[in-house]
Design a protein around this motif. Structure first.
Motif, mmCIF file in Angstrom:
data_model
loop_
_atom_site.group_PDB
_atom_site.id
_atom_site.type_symbol
_atom_site.label_atom_id
_atom_site.label_comp_id
_atom_site.label_asym_id
_atom_site.label_seq_id
_atom_site.Cartn_x
_atom_site.Cartn_y
_atom_site.Cartn_z
ATOM 1 N N ASP A 141 -32.528 -2.012 -12.732
ATOM 2 C CA ASP A 141 -32.684 -2.364 -14.147
ATOM 3 C C ASP A 141 -31.806 -1.486 -15.036
ATOM 4 O O ASP A 141 -31.210 -1.963 -15.998
ATOM 5 C CB ASP A 141 -34.143 -2.228 -14.576
ATOM 6 C CG ASP A 141 -35.034 -3.334 -14.025
ATOM 7 O OD1 ASP A 141 -34.504 -4.358 -13.523
ATOM 8 O OD2 ASP A 141 -36.271 -3.173 -14.082
ATOM 9 N N ALA A 142 -31.717 -0.205 -14.705
ATOM 10 C CA ALA A 142 -30.922 0.716 -15.525
ATOM 11 C C ALA A 142 -29.426 0.438 -15.417
ATOM 12 O O ALA A 142 -28.682 0.635 -16.382
ATOM 13 C CB ALA A 142 -31.213 2.155 -15.113
ATOM 14 N N ASN A 144 -28.019 -2.563 -14.558
ATOM 15 C CA ASN A 144 -27.672 -3.965 -14.766
ATOM 16 C C ASN A 144 -28.039 -4.382 -16.188
ATOM 17 O O ASN A 144 -29.151 -4.838 -16.428
ATOM 18 C CB ASN A 144 -28.396 -4.836 -13.738
ATOM 19 C CG ASN A 144 -27.955 -6.278 -13.811
ATOM 20 O OD1 ASN A 144 -27.026 -6.614 -14.521
ATOM 21 N ND2 ASN A 144 -28.643 -7.125 -13.075
ATOM 22 N N PRO A 145 -27.126 -4.255 -17.117
ATOM 23 C CA PRO A 145 -27.428 -4.586 -18.511
ATOM 24 C C PRO A 145 -27.723 -6.068 -18.737
ATOM 25 O O PRO A 145 -28.373 -6.422 -19.711
ATOM 26 C CB PRO A 145 -26.175 -4.149 -19.271
ATOM 27 C CG PRO A 145 -25.093 -4.126 -18.256
ATOM 28 C CD PRO A 145 -25.749 -3.840 -16.936
ATOM 29 N N ASP A 146 -27.261 -6.935 -17.833
ATOM 30 C CA ASP A 146 -27.513 -8.363 -17.987
ATOM 31 C C ASP A 146 -28.938 -8.740 -17.581
ATOM 32 O O ASP A 146 -29.415 -9.810 -17.916
ATOM 33 C CB ASP A 146 -26.538 -9.179 -17.127
ATOM 34 C CG ASP A 146 -25.102 -8.975 -17.572
ATOM 35 O OD1 ASP A 146 -24.890 -8.647 -18.759
ATOM 36 O OD2 ASP A 146 -24.200 -9.134 -16.727
ATOM 37 N N LYS A 148 -32.849 -8.820 -17.661
ATOM 38 C CA LYS A 148 -33.924 -8.601 -18.615
ATOM 39 C C LYS A 148 -34.791 -7.480 -18.070
ATOM 40 O O LYS A 148 -35.300 -7.569 -16.964
ATOM 41 C CB LYS A 148 -34.782 -9.855 -18.741
ATOM 42 C CG LYS A 148 -34.437 -10.754 -19.857
ATOM 43 C CD LYS A 148 -35.476 -11.851 -19.888
ATOM 44 C CE LYS A 148 -35.609 -12.432 -21.251
ATOM 45 N NZ LYS A 148 -36.569 -13.530 -21.262
ATOM 46 N N LYS A 149 -34.923 -6.426 -18.831
ATOM 47 C CA LYS A 149 -35.700 -5.296 -18.349
ATOM 48 C C LYS A 149 -37.161 -5.703 -18.236
ATOM 49 O O LYS A 149 -37.769 -6.182 -19.169
ATOM 50 C CB LYS A 149 -35.561 -4.088 -19.267
ATOM 51 C CG LYS A 149 -36.260 -2.892 -18.685
ATOM 52 C CD LYS A 149 -35.627 -1.631 -19.115
ATOM 53 C CE LYS A 149 -36.446 -0.521 -18.488
ATOM 54 N NZ LYS A 149 -35.797 0.677 -18.336
#
Length: 184
Positions: A141-142, A144-146, A148-149
């Motif tokens: 998650d940290a 991969n900015p694409d 959705k967290k």
């Protein structure tokens, strides 16, 4: 024991037995690990035929690394001093072409731990990332900015939760960081 199998291309079972090969080679594994699992790690490595040595200072590591077959960094008992040591260890291992295993203990539970892990990953020298499913998801998650967290990860340390699609996340993270990822 010899076992004939047409897919083994003439090799016998004993030649393909990874544990037997490991025992014969008796590789030195330098462990920079946390206080909680130090004995468990040493005994586990001994049981499979490796030769573990625990190291906690750069001077010691400089002498050991030239003989090492692997370096384990487990961030379980994290301190600012240890972060500097991890970086020194990674630089030495890279210089001597020693593979590095990173165990990002608890990185899903706090921003500082996660930032340390990301910093170590960004060295580009990690050979294998091994964490529980929550830790692996937090790293993915940290990075991969694409994505959705999803803050649905639970757990505070080694007690990470089961994550839906953990195999897919581990695969995608491996591609992102160009390094094998194991999610337990």
């Amino acid at each position: 024991m010899n076992y004939e199998n047409p897919y083994m291309k003439g090799l016998t079972y004993s030649k393909l037995n990874i544990l037997e090969t490991l025992r014969q080679r008796n590789p030195l594994v330098i462990c920079i690990t946390n206080d909680v699992v130090r004995t468990f790690t040493a005994n586990g490595l001994l049981a499979i035929g490796a030769s573990p040595v625990m190291s906690e200072c750069s001077e010691d590591l400089k002498n050991l690394i030239v003989h090492a077959s692997a370096l384990l960094i487990n961030i379980g008992t994290l301190t600012p001093d240890k972060v500097s040591y991890y970086k020194d260890a990674i630089a030495l291992a890279k210089k001597h072409e020693v593979p590095i295993v990173l165990d990002p203990v608890g990185c899903h539970a706090g921003a500082y731990r996660l930032s340390v892990v990301l910093d170590l990953i960004h060295t580009g020298s990690i050979s294998l990332l091994r964490g529980n499913q929550s830790e692996i998801k937090a790293i993915y998650d940290a990075l991969n900015p694409d994505n959705k967290k999803d803050d649905s990860t639970t757990g505070k340390g080694v007690d990470g939760a089961q994550i839906e699609d953990s195999a897919v996340i581990a695969y995608r993270l491996a591609r992102l960081i160009n390094c094998p990822v194991v999610a337990t």
